[in-house]
Scaffold this active site. Structure first.
Site, PDB file in Angstrom:
ATOM      1  N   HIS A   1       0.689  -1.389   0.075  1.00 56.11           N
ATOM      2  CA  HIS A   1      -0.035   0.334   0.138  1.00 56.11           C
ATOM      3  C   HIS A   1       0.868   1.029   0.026  1.00 56.11           C
ATOM      4  O   HIS A   1       1.011   1.802   1.048  1.00 56.11           O
ATOM      5  CB  HIS A   1      -0.877  -0.149   1.257  1.00 56.11           C
TER       6      HIS A   1
ATOM      7  N   ASP B   1       0.666   2.575   3.773  1.00 56.04           N
ATOM      8  CA  ASP B   1      -0.196   3.712   3.360  1.00 56.04           C
ATOM      9  C   ASP B   1       0.628   5.035   3.122  1.00 56.04           C
ATOM     10  O   ASP B   1       0.162   5.918   3.509  1.00 56.04           O
ATOM     11  CB  ASP B   1      -1.351   3.968   4.103  1.00 56.04           C
TER      12      ASP B   1
HETATM   13 ZN    ZN Z   1      -7.000   3.997   1.887  1.00 53.04          ZN
END
Ligand code: ZN
Length: 446
Positions: free
Chosen positions: A80, A326
């Site tokens: 991610h 992320d």
């Molecule tokens: Zn997201």
């Protein structure tokens, strides 16, 4: 004794000369190798990028590095990452994002599709691939968007896009797919083509313009909060669809205790589901927010202590098998806006391991083995990549000095952006070298 010291000194001088040099044949002596859930003291001989032997007392007339017991594991996989290219090169590029990944111990990253143009068609993905071939410092894959332009209205051509080797699955990350029928159709197609839906779960009907968690800090500062239901309601909806189509499904950046429980139950039910947690959600809660600073603003937000406890428990009982960063770079100008006007997201790929080693492992919240698994074999299993360390395989390894203490400094950040709340934080567990596809990159004097 004197001779030994002289010899060792000579070796260290020699190694510092290797920094920046790229080698494919070398011997790592006295490594504490982590593989198959075990630590083993051994030497590792790599010839022309391939692991030729792993055993005690290997002797070869090649460049030799004495690791003196330093940890070696497979290098990490981040499933991610926002690389921001094409379209948002003022935040990050493939070159700078993968440089940060290299220094973070990552060998592979999977880029999110929310670029401009959006990664929702063959042409943009081909263009991305050619940029990767030119600029990337680590292995790079991408997700295709699920819906065109992440708008949730029309599905991408999943059946054809999946044939592209750089595409590992489908994600509208940045937005939840609001339309139930649209998500059902996507899951059905994913099942047919045996691909994976990587879901950013966010029910927009539960959002009321919030910028941080709907908890104590939001109330004290008169800010609109983001409730837990905005996440777990959509996870629950998606898991009901997975029950029908039995497709591969992965939940992004789990932040609430309810999501952890839903995933735990879905796994018990035998569904092919997985989930990831981000380092910031594993380390911080909304009580750590300081001065309403936008570097504490991300989506999903830093949650409550109870949610944090549930994430740690979920990681420890293997409900959550992936840690994904992320990594979400934004420029200084964008993040300098007031909390409610600044964009969501923080960077995280360069210091993910050292922060988790310092604030989870050293504080006895999570075992080192669990962290390493969630950074290597965990994501590898979800994405069908290989994170094993075996004789005959290409070397993808990372060398760490767990005892080296350092402070995260803005000037040392390799990313183009510096939006992180961890500047000036003290850490242990420095990444010293990263062997990518057989090539040794010495990052620091070993
Ligand atoms: Zn997201």
């Amino acid at each position: 004794m004197v001779y030994f010291l002289m010899q060792r000194k000579k070796k260290e001088n020699c190694i510092s000369q290797f920094i920046g040099e790229k080698m494919k044949t070398f011997l790592l002596k006295n490594a504490m190798l982590y593989r198959k859930h075990k630590f083993d003291y051994c030497d590792i001989y790599v010839e022309d990028g391939v692991i030729k032997s792993i055993s005690k007392d290997i002797d070869k007339d090649v460049k030799t590095i004495d690791l003196r017991g330093q940890l070696v594991s497979h290098n990490f996989i981040d499933m991610h990452t926002h690389l921001r290219e094409p379209g948002f090169e003022h935040k990050e590029t493939i070159a700078t994002g993968t440089e940060a990944a290299l220094y973070g111990g990552y060998g592979t990253v999977v880029a999110m599709a929310n670029t401009l143009p959006c990664m929702d068609n063959q042409e943009t993905i081909d263009d991305f691939n050619s940029r990767v071939q030119k600029d990337a410092k680590v292995n790079v894959y991408t997700y295709s968007a699920i819906t065109k332009g992440l708008k949730g209205v029309e599905l991408v051509d999943m059946e054809h896009i999946v044939d592209n080797a750089i595409v590992l699955g489908f994600s509208d990350d940045g937005k939840g797919v609001q339309n139930d029928e649209m998500m059902e159709l996507a899951m059905q197609l994913a099942s047919n083509i045996d691909s994976i839906i990587v879901a950013h779960c966010e029910d927009e009907s539960e959002l009321h313009g919030g910028c941080i968690h709907d908890g104590k800090y939001a109330k004290e500062h008169g800010l609109v909060g983001i409730n837990n239901a905005s996440e777990f309601k959509q996870v629950a909806r998606d898991l009901d669809i997975v029950k029908v189509y039995k497709n591969r499904y992965h939940v992004c950046h789990i932040s609430t205790k309810e999501t952890v429980e839903l995933l735990r139950q879905a796994k018990k039910d035998g569904l092919r589901v997985s989930g990831e947690a981000a380092p910031h959600h594993l380390i911080l809660t909304d009580e750590n927010i300081q001065d309403c600073h936008p570097n504490y603003k991300m989506n999903p937000p830093l949650r409550s202590k109870e949610d944090h406890d549930a994430l740690i428990k979920g990681l420890n009982d293997h409900t959550i098998t992936v840690i994904a960063t992320d990594h979400a770079p934004h420029s200084r100008e964008e993040k300098n806006r007031p909390l409610d006007l600044s964009p969501f997201g923080i960077i995280g790929i360069q210091h993910a391991f050292c922060l988790m080693y310092t604030y989870l492992v050293k504080k006895d919240l999570v075992k080192l083995e669990t962290i390493l698994d969630a950074l290597t074999v965990g994501p590898a299993k979800v994405l069908r990549l290989d994170a094993s360390i075996e004789v005959g395989k290409t070397a993808n390894l990372c060398v760490f000095d767990l005892d080296e203490k350092f402070v995260v400094k803005e000037e040392d950040i390799k990313s183009k952006s510096v939006n992180t709340p961890f500047i000036d934080v003290e850490c242990y567990g420095k990444i010293k070298a990263n062997i990518i596809n057989g090539e040794l990159n010495i990052l620091e004097e070993l």
